[in-house]
Write an enzyme that holds these catalytic residues in place. Structure first.
Site, mmCIF file in Angstrom:
data_model
loop_
_atom_site.group_PDB
_atom_site.id
_atom_site.type_symbol
_atom_site.label_atom_id
_atom_site.label_comp_id
_atom_site.label_asym_id
_atom_site.label_seq_id
_atom_site.Cartn_x
_atom_site.Cartn_y
_atom_site.Cartn_z
ATOM 1 N N MET A 235 0.970 -1.983 -0.037
ATOM 2 C CA MET A 235 0.144 -0.299 0.548
ATOM 3 C C MET A 235 1.315 1.356 -0.464
ATOM 4 O O MET A 235 1.254 1.948 1.152
ATOM 5 C CB MET A 235 -0.850 -0.277 1.204
ATOM 6 C CG MET A 235 -1.824 -0.960 1.242
ATOM 7 S SD MET A 235 -3.393 -0.406 0.186
ATOM 8 C CE MET A 235 -3.076 -1.760 -1.658
ATOM 9 N N HIS A 236 1.410 1.261 -1.136
ATOM 10 C CA HIS A 236 2.711 2.391 -1.000
ATOM 11 C C HIS A 236 2.005 4.069 -1.021
ATOM 12 O O HIS A 236 2.867 4.256 0.583
ATOM 13 C CB HIS A 236 3.623 2.440 -2.371
ATOM 14 C CG HIS A 236 4.355 1.030 -3.318
ATOM 15 N ND1 HIS A 236 5.166 0.439 -2.397
ATOM 16 C CD2 HIS A 236 3.963 0.234 -3.819
ATOM 17 C CE1 HIS A 236 5.702 -0.270 -2.935
ATOM 18 N NE2 HIS A 236 4.354 -0.282 -4.450
ATOM 19 N N ASP A 237 1.372 4.656 -1.380
ATOM 20 C CA ASP A 237 0.562 5.606 -1.479
ATOM 21 C C ASP A 237 0.217 6.344 0.254
ATOM 22 O O ASP A 237 0.329 7.494 0.819
ATOM 23 C CB ASP A 237 -0.100 6.043 -2.363
ATOM 24 C CG ASP A 237 0.688 5.786 -3.884
ATOM 25 O OD1 ASP A 237 1.978 6.042 -3.923
ATOM 26 O OD2 ASP A 237 0.100 6.006 -4.877
#
Ligand code: BDR
Ligand code: CA
Length: 306
Positions: A235-237
């Site tokens: 869930m990078h962002d």
């Protein structure tokens, strides 16, 4: 104690992890999303704009959306449709967007928003830095009313495109260089934390049960190739949004970061962690994240949206 809402502009390229990040930001009581701007990245800018409008409409928000650059400053776009699907948000049949994009370019919309704000604005780029670089180059007067840039991008170690570069800085390294040379305080939320803070089955099964919102996300998660439902989803962002509201989840270090512009490491964020080559710093890099606390943060924020 209720915290003051923090005014932010998010620059985005939805993107399935962007979709989760936007959903939490648009609904978070401590964040005042003043503007959403779109850029080419995960898919082309027409699709990232349409996806942003669909999300704003889905959550019935009145936040303005402005379409930005359709390609990086100097190089060709390499997209990431293999991770997010051809539409950028494959897996859920969103109703047609009722929201419409502004009829001005994202850079103009950001400039207007920043210069008219009574409080300094935090920029939150969770995509290639093309729009942000143009803003700072064309309207340097905006710098004085930008509080900081909290960005998802970069890596202190391995990359996820070439060996060393993370996707967002890889897509437009020249833009990244302009931003890192701007003198504005930067927080780099890079792969070092975003690749480890996975949503596991434990979290995704809970999210699945959150009514309409849970169903929407679980459908997207089934098509997302940034990990898998079995091994965990990156869930990078979302990590950049978590940094805005809960910076204590992160271990950080002040450093100096240079951008590699070409060659096999093009787009790499080269950090001088020992400060052997620079006298002053230009960024705060995230080194580590409290993973269980982050996972709880994601679940509780998505639960509250219902
Ligand atoms: C970044 O690249 C994009 O695919 C994601 O949306 C995220 O912004 C991760 O490297
Ligand atoms: Ca993104």
């Amino acid at each position: 104690m209720i915290k003051e809402k923090r005014p932010i502009i998010i620059d985005t390229d939805p993107g399935i992890d962007d979709a989760v990040a936007l959903s939490i930001a648009l609904n978070h009581p401590e964040l005042d999303v003043q503007l959403l701007t779109t850029v080419a990245g995960n898919v082309n800018v027409h699709k990232t704009t349409e996806n942003t409008l669909k999300l704003v409409s889905f959550f019935e928000k009145q936040v303005p959306v402005a379409k930005g650059c359709d390609k990086p400053l100097l190089i060709q776009l390499e997209d990431s449709a293999e991770i997010h699907g051809e539409s950028g948000m494959d897996g859920y049949d969103f109703p047609k967007a009722t929201a419409k994009a502004l009829d001005i370019h994202a850079v103009e919309a950001m400039k207007d928003c920043i210069l008219s704000s009574s409080e300094p604005i935090t920029l939150v780029p969770i995509a290639a830095l093309t729009n942000i670089a143009l803003l700072l180059s064309m309207y340097p007067e905006t710098k004085q009313n930008i509080k900081e840039i909290v960005m998802m991008g970069g890596s202190l170690s391995r990359g996820n495109t070439n060996t060393s570069a993370e996707f967002n800085t890889y897509v437009d390294p020249h833009a990244a260089q302009i931003v890192f040379q701007s003198g504005i305080p930067i927080v780099m939320v890079g792969l070092d934390v975003t690749s480890t803070a996975l949503l596991t089955k434990n979290e995704t099964e809970k999210i699945k049960a959150f009514g309409k919102v849970g169903n929407m996300f679980y459908s997207l998660f089934q098509h997302y190739r940034g990990g898998s439902l079995q091994t965990g989803l990156k869930m990078h962002d979302v990590c950049a949004i978590a940094y805005l509201t809960d910076p204590d989840l992160f271990t950080v270090q002040e450093t100096f970061i240079e951008i590699a512009l070409d060659g096999p490491a093009a787009g790499a964020t080269v950090a001088d962690l020992k400060m052997k080559y620079h006298d002053s710093t230009n960024a705060t890099a995230c080194l580590d994240i409290d993973i269980p606390a982050f996972q709880k943060w994601v679940v509780s924020n998505l639960e509250k949206i219902n």
